[in-house]
Design an enzyme around this catalytic site. Sequence first.
Site, PDB file in Angstrom:
ATOM      1  N   HIS A 153      51.007 -10.847  -4.803  1.00 42.00           N
ATOM      2  CA  HIS A 153      51.957  -9.793  -4.408  1.00 42.00           C
ATOM      3  C   HIS A 153      53.009 -10.361  -3.451  1.00 42.00           C
ATOM      4  O   HIS A 153      54.202 -10.080  -3.577  1.00 42.00           O
ATOM      5  CB  HIS A 153      51.239  -8.652  -3.671  1.00 42.00           C
ATOM      6  CG  HIS A 153      50.213  -7.913  -4.471  1.00 42.00           C
ATOM      7  ND1 HIS A 153      48.913  -7.727  -4.039  1.00 42.00           N
ATOM      8  CD2 HIS A 153      50.300  -7.289  -5.676  1.00 42.00           C
ATOM      9  CE1 HIS A 153      48.251  -7.008  -4.927  1.00 42.00           C
ATOM     10  NE2 HIS A 153      49.062  -6.745  -5.939  1.00 42.00           N
ATOM     11  N   LYS A 196      41.378   7.407  -7.452  1.00 43.22           N
ATOM     12  CA  LYS A 196      41.004   5.999  -7.606  1.00 43.22           C
ATOM     13  C   LYS A 196      40.266   5.541  -6.348  1.00 43.22           C
ATOM     14  O   LYS A 196      40.787   5.685  -5.235  1.00 43.22           O
ATOM     15  CB  LYS A 196      42.282   5.170  -7.815  1.00 43.22           C
ATOM     16  CG  LYS A 196      42.019   3.782  -8.359  1.00 43.22           C
ATOM     17  CD  LYS A 196      43.331   3.134  -8.776  1.00 43.22           C
ATOM     18  CE  LYS A 196      43.160   1.652  -9.031  1.00 43.22           C
ATOM     19  NZ  LYS A 196      44.425   0.996  -9.334  1.00 43.22           N
ATOM     20  N   ARG A 256      51.299 -11.349 -14.837  1.00 44.99           N
ATOM     21  CA  ARG A 256      50.547 -12.595 -14.647  1.00 44.99           C
ATOM     22  C   ARG A 256      50.244 -13.260 -15.983  1.00 44.99           C
ATOM     23  O   ARG A 256      50.387 -14.456 -16.132  1.00 44.99           O
ATOM     24  CB  ARG A 256      49.227 -12.306 -13.913  1.00 44.99           C
ATOM     25  CG  ARG A 256      49.403 -11.917 -12.471  1.00 44.99           C
ATOM     26  CD  ARG A 256      48.157 -11.307 -11.928  1.00 44.99           C
ATOM     27  NE  ARG A 256      47.833 -10.066 -12.650  1.00 44.99           N
ATOM     28  CZ  ARG A 256      46.936  -9.180 -12.264  1.00 44.99           C
ATOM     29  NH1 ARG A 256      46.227  -9.403 -11.176  1.00 44.99           N
ATOM     30  NH2 ARG A 256      46.718  -8.084 -12.951  1.00 44.99           N
ATOM     31  N   SER A 314      43.628  -8.197  -6.874  1.00 42.73           N
ATOM     32  CA  SER A 314      42.923  -7.568  -5.744  1.00 42.73           C
ATOM     33  C   SER A 314      41.459  -7.326  -6.120  1.00 42.73           C
ATOM     34  O   SER A 314      40.558  -7.517  -5.303  1.00 42.73           O
ATOM     35  CB  SER A 314      43.574  -6.231  -5.388  1.00 42.73           C
ATOM     36  OG  SER A 314      44.917  -6.416  -5.021  1.00 42.73           O
TER      37      SER A 314
HETATM   38  O1  PNS Z   1      48.843  -1.964  -8.639  1.00 44.93           O
HETATM   39  P1  PNS Z   1      48.661  -1.031  -9.793  1.00 44.93           P
HETATM   40  O2  PNS Z   1      47.413  -0.200  -9.595  1.00 44.93           O
HETATM   41  O3  PNS Z   1      48.691  -1.747 -11.115  1.00 44.93           O
HETATM   42  O4  PNS Z   1      49.938  -0.021  -9.768  1.00 44.93           O
HETATM   43  C1  PNS Z   1      50.046   1.019 -10.713  1.00 44.93           C
HETATM   44  C2  PNS Z   1      51.214   1.968 -10.363  1.00 44.93           C
HETATM   45  C3  PNS Z   1      51.120   2.471  -8.932  1.00 44.93           C
HETATM   46  C4  PNS Z   1      52.519   1.229 -10.534  1.00 44.93           C
HETATM   47  C5  PNS Z   1      51.155   3.140 -11.381  1.00 44.93           C
HETATM   48  O5  PNS Z   1      49.864   3.681 -11.400  1.00 44.93           O
HETATM   49  C6  PNS Z   1      52.145   4.267 -11.064  1.00 44.93           C
HETATM   50  O6  PNS Z   1      53.331   4.088 -11.098  1.00 44.93           O
HETATM   51  N1  PNS Z   1      51.615   5.474 -10.761  1.00 44.93           N
HETATM   52  C7  PNS Z   1      52.434   6.638 -10.445  1.00 44.93           C
HETATM   53  C8  PNS Z   1      52.257   7.751 -11.450  1.00 44.93           C
HETATM   54  C9  PNS Z   1      53.356   7.758 -12.507  1.00 44.93           C
HETATM   55  O7  PNS Z   1      54.537   7.734 -12.217  1.00 44.93           O
HETATM   56  N2  PNS Z   1      52.944   7.810 -13.802  1.00 44.93           N
HETATM   57  C10 PNS Z   1      53.824   7.933 -14.951  1.00 44.93           C
HETATM   58  C11 PNS Z   1      54.564   6.663 -15.353  1.00 44.93           C
HETATM   59  S1  PNS Z   1      53.564   5.379 -15.943  1.00 44.93           S
END
Ligand code: PNS
Length: 172
Positions: free
Chosen positions: A23, A47, A96, A134
């Site tokens: 990150h 989560k 990645r 993570s």
């Molecule tokens: O680090 P992560 O867990 O891969 O991040 C995921 C994240 C936070 C980018 C994703 O879960 C997110 O954007 N959640 C917000 C909900 C949302 O907007 N959902 C609809 C579009 S996909």
Amino acid sequence: MSRKPAHVIAIYPGSFDPITHGHLDLVERGSRMFDRLIVSVLRNEAKQSLFSVEERKAMLSEVLNVYPNVEVDSFDGLLVEHAAARGATVLLRGIRAISDYEYELQMALMNRRLAPEIETVFMMAHEAYSFISSRLVKEVFGLGGNISGLVPPAVEARLHARLSNHKLKGAT
Ligand code: PNS
């Protein structure tokens, strides 16, 4: 389509539970590309996480305070609504390996459908960090493995504190 804003703000969203060197590499490179980079932690009660959102924000702030154009925030609800509220026109995500691609593609296309004016920009993870997640850091640490070099020292210290806290709690 709107024209390029004079000041490009990007959001780097994620769980960051906790922030890793992968990150951090993306933040450093993103901070050179965009005028402002907002690293934003998803508030997701559903989560299960090791660190609370406030703890994750504190760790991010501690590690990222060397970048003057980077700030830390959190959000719930739709990412694109958060981006619009913060005046961001870019969502930054890292890839990645090919296994990340499908999930990222789905999210990017959904976000584009919801808000076509917001662009998702992908950066390839640095090869030195492309195996770090993570989830694996927590797993290796929990099993007593060495995680130095995978996360910033401030995060390693917090992980150690969290573990000894658990041990202390378990002993009582
Ligand atoms: O680090 P992560 O867990 O891969 O991040 C995921 C994240 C936070 C980018 C994703 O879960 C997110 O954007 N959640 C917000 C909900 C949302 O907007 N959902 C609809 C579009 S996909």
